[in-house]
Design an enzyme around this catalytic site. Structure first.
Site, PDB file in Angstrom:
ATOM      1  N   GLU A 114      31.141 -62.822  11.958  1.00  0.00           N
ATOM      2  CA  GLU A 114      29.682 -62.726  12.007  1.00  0.00           C
ATOM      3  C   GLU A 114      29.039 -62.290  10.693  1.00  0.00           C
ATOM      4  O   GLU A 114      27.931 -62.704  10.391  1.00  0.00           O
ATOM      5  CB  GLU A 114      29.268 -61.748  13.121  1.00  0.00           C
ATOM      6  CG  GLU A 114      29.544 -62.237  14.531  1.00  0.00           C
ATOM      7  CD  GLU A 114      28.697 -63.440  14.899  1.00  0.00           C
ATOM      8  OE1 GLU A 114      27.553 -63.545  14.416  1.00  0.00           O
ATOM      9  OE2 GLU A 114      29.181 -64.299  15.663  1.00  0.00           O
ATOM     10  N   SER A 378      28.282 -76.881  73.445  1.00  0.00           N
ATOM     11  CA  SER A 378      29.040 -76.152  74.468  1.00  0.00           C
ATOM     12  C   SER A 378      29.548 -74.801  73.995  1.00  0.00           C
ATOM     13  O   SER A 378      30.019 -73.994  74.809  1.00  0.00           O
ATOM     14  CB  SER A 378      30.219 -77.005  74.942  1.00  0.00           C
ATOM     15  OG  SER A 378      29.747 -78.150  75.624  1.00  0.00           O
TER      16      SER A 378
END
Length: 612
Positions: A114, A378
């Site tokens: 960086e 059901s």
């Protein structure tokens, strides 16, 4: 006498009147003098314009002293029941790290990739800017940035991600202020604790724990290289999103560390070869995580980081996801089934052990287990028969299975051949529609059935007509599964919950789940369990049977095979399965006793194998 001769007077010579000389023509100023004058004027006006521009650009500059204490979103970390990381949200920070406590290769990795001149510049690196410009022009695209670590820190602490001239000027001014306020080591410490490293993590410690399961103090050089490679594009390069891209970027960082002398070439190669990422938590558990987070705002301490140990069983969840996907990819696809949902809860407490709200959370976060309301068919008959048991009926009592007509409504029985009279248990086991309507009448009608369903935890609303016996109301899978729990636990109603333990920044937080409460008698629960056992032993749910395990449950299928259900209980769990399509298009012959019952069985077998 001689004449006197008058002396001659000599006239002064005539002198022309002196006229003033005409003024000399002005000397022409040299070109150099003129240029110097113009330059001085331009410089003066440039300074004025620059000052005005600086004032305008810095007009809304934040107060650095205030921004250093900026607020953030509290983080929420969800852990599975076994402590494995499940999900995170908010701004996730780890422990505050000090430079002297970190391995030297951690800061070295960030400096190498960086800002190699970090120790030499005063916040702005003009040499770095020129070098980056040359590299970018040569490459024809942006491959290097000129921002220093101090500038990145200024942006992260004080500014928005906006790309504009105003922001770049403000970033430069704030970088100069930071350099005047802090030492280089202090700046690097702040940066390593505040830099955004993807997936909601800020700082190297939080990222180390998320991506590698270790604190920052235990990062290897290769792992440090992975983290150092993230600030360029944390969303695109983080290991959870793109592991291969993350590794490629880490290799670039390792090469940069070799160039700066932080590593030897041999060590860098070894670290690149050793790079591994622990398996990420299931993305499909996102439905469960979303469901847990829904009620946090009302219960969580405000402004504090929260860690929640949830009720989710990682192995059962993995089995649910794997078997559901296998079914939908194979036999489900052939039968026109595009979606499914599964929920499993602890029958005694209501703790949710597994939840899949669909096929793929990433493509559809809509939770079909908690948000979709569908007709249960059901599968609702359990509450019809419960109401009858509460009214004094017994599983051995007989009921007619012939045609029935109520005000012009006459339900069919499908492939069932009328026998005249059958036991209530057989009627339930074979899901005979006409018998269910007669059982409802014996129970006291639709109101009694609705009351029984609500008593065990199904919220409704319910139709006030005879069709309720065949499951024409709409329910969610989670509600239906929860309402079956009293049948399995001896009669206690439970409420589903997903948090077992809570801590706010390390301190315990009271987070008690709702206590079970009596809903039906143990005898009534036993009668229902007996009839549900018959469903699996010799009825419509035979496909759900698991050798060596007591399984009970109920199937459900809606008109035209639009929805297929199986709600079952085994080994202390109640688990429900729904299959269908979001647009309610019919499936090809899929009934509750088919694929849903098979999926129930497959999940149980996979979970048992995982524990073996």
């Amino acid at each position: 006498m001689p004449r006197a001769v008058a002396p001659r007077v000599r006239r002064a010579p005539r002198v022309a009147p002196v006229r003033p000389a005409p003024p000399a023509p002005p000397r022409r100023r040299g070109l150099t003098s003129r240029l110097f004058g113009w330059a001085a004027i331009l410089v003066a006006w440039g300074l004025v314009a620059g000052f005005v521009a600086l004032v305008v650009l810095a007009w809304d500059l934040p107060r650095p002293e205030d921004a250093l204490a900026a607020t953030r979103r509290p983080s929420v970390t969800l852990l599975a029941a076994d402590g494995a990381l499940l999900a995170t949200s908010g701004d996730l920070y780890g422990e505050t790290v000090r430079l002297r406590d970190l391995p030297a290769h951690v800061p070295a990795a960030f400096i190498a990739i960086e800002d190699r001149r970090f120790r030499d510049h005063l916040g702005l690196d003009l040499i770095g800017l020129v070098r980056a410009a040359v590299v970018n022009v040569t490459a024809g695209r942006v491959v290097q940035g000129g921002s220093t670590i101090t500038q990145q820190l200024a942006k992260n602490l004080f500014l928005t991600p906006e790309r504009s001239l105003r922001r770049k000027v403000q970033e430069a001014l704030l970088a100069l202020w930071l350099e005047s306020r802090f030492t280089k080591d202090e700046l690097l410490t702040i940066y390593l604790n505040r830099v955004y490293l993807g997936a909601g993590t800020f700082g190297v410690d939080a990222a180390a724990r998320l991506y590698f399961g270790v604190p920052a103090a235990r990062l290897t050089p290769g792992q440090a290289a992975v983290l150092a490679g993230l600030p360029r594009a944390p969303s695109r390069l983080n290991p959870r999103v793109n592991p291969s891209a993350s590794v490629r970027r880490a290799v670039e960082v390792l090469d940069a560390m070799v160039e700066t002398g932080a590593l030897t070439a041999a060590v860098a190669m070894q670290e690149a070869e050793r790079l591994r990422f622990p398996p990420a938590p299931s993305r499909d558990a996102g439905w469960f995580a979303d469901w847990v987070r829904e009620g946090l705002a009302e219960r969580a301490p405000p402004g504090r980081d929260l860690t929640l140990r949830t009720t989710l069983d990682s192995r059962l969840q993995a089995a649910v996801e794997a078997r559901l996907e296998a079914l939908l990819t194979g036999p489900g696809r052939a039968a026109g089934v595009s979606q499914g949902a599964v929920v499993a809860i602890d029958a005694e407490t209501g703790a949710v052990r597994a939840m899949a709200g669909g096929r793929d959370y990433r493509s559809s976060p809509f939770n079909r287990a908690t948000q979709a309301r569908r007709q249960p068919g059901s599968a609702f008959k359990a509450f019809v028969y419960l109401a009858a048991i509460e009214a004094g009926a017994s599983p051995d009592d007989l009921v007619g299975d012939g045609p029935v007509n109520l005000g012009g409504w006459s339900p069919g029985n499908g492939n069932w051949r009328t026998r005249g009279e059958i036991s209530i248990e057989d009627a339930f086991a074979h899901s005979v529609n006409t018998a269910a309507v007669r059982v409802m009448q014996r129970a006291g009608g639709p109101r009694a059935v609705a009351a029984a369903a609500q008593r065990v935890g199904l919220p409704g609303p319910f139709p006030r007509e005879a069709s309720i016996a065949l499951g024409t109301s709409e329910v969610t899978l989670l509600d239906l599964v929860t309402a079956y729990a009293p049948f399995a636990n001896g009669g206690n109603r439970v409420a589903p919950f997903g948090v077992a333990e809570a801590r706010a920044e390390g301190r315990p937080v009271a987070w008690l789940p709702p206590a079970p409460s009596p809903a039906i008698s143990p005898a009534q629960a036993a009668a229902m369990r007996r009839m549900m056992g018959a469903v699996v032993a010799r009825g419509t749910g035979r496909a759900a049977a698991v050798p060596g395990l007591a399984v009970a449950g109920k199937t459900g299928t809606t008109q035209d095979n639009r929805d297929a259900w199986f709600i079952g209980m085994a080994g202390g769990l109640v688990m429900g399965v729904w299959l269908g399509n979001d647009d309610a298009t019919p499936m090809e012959g899929v009934a509750g006793g088919g694929l849903p019952a098979r999926l129930f069985r497959d999940i149980l077998e996979a979970a048992r194998a995982g524990r073996g």
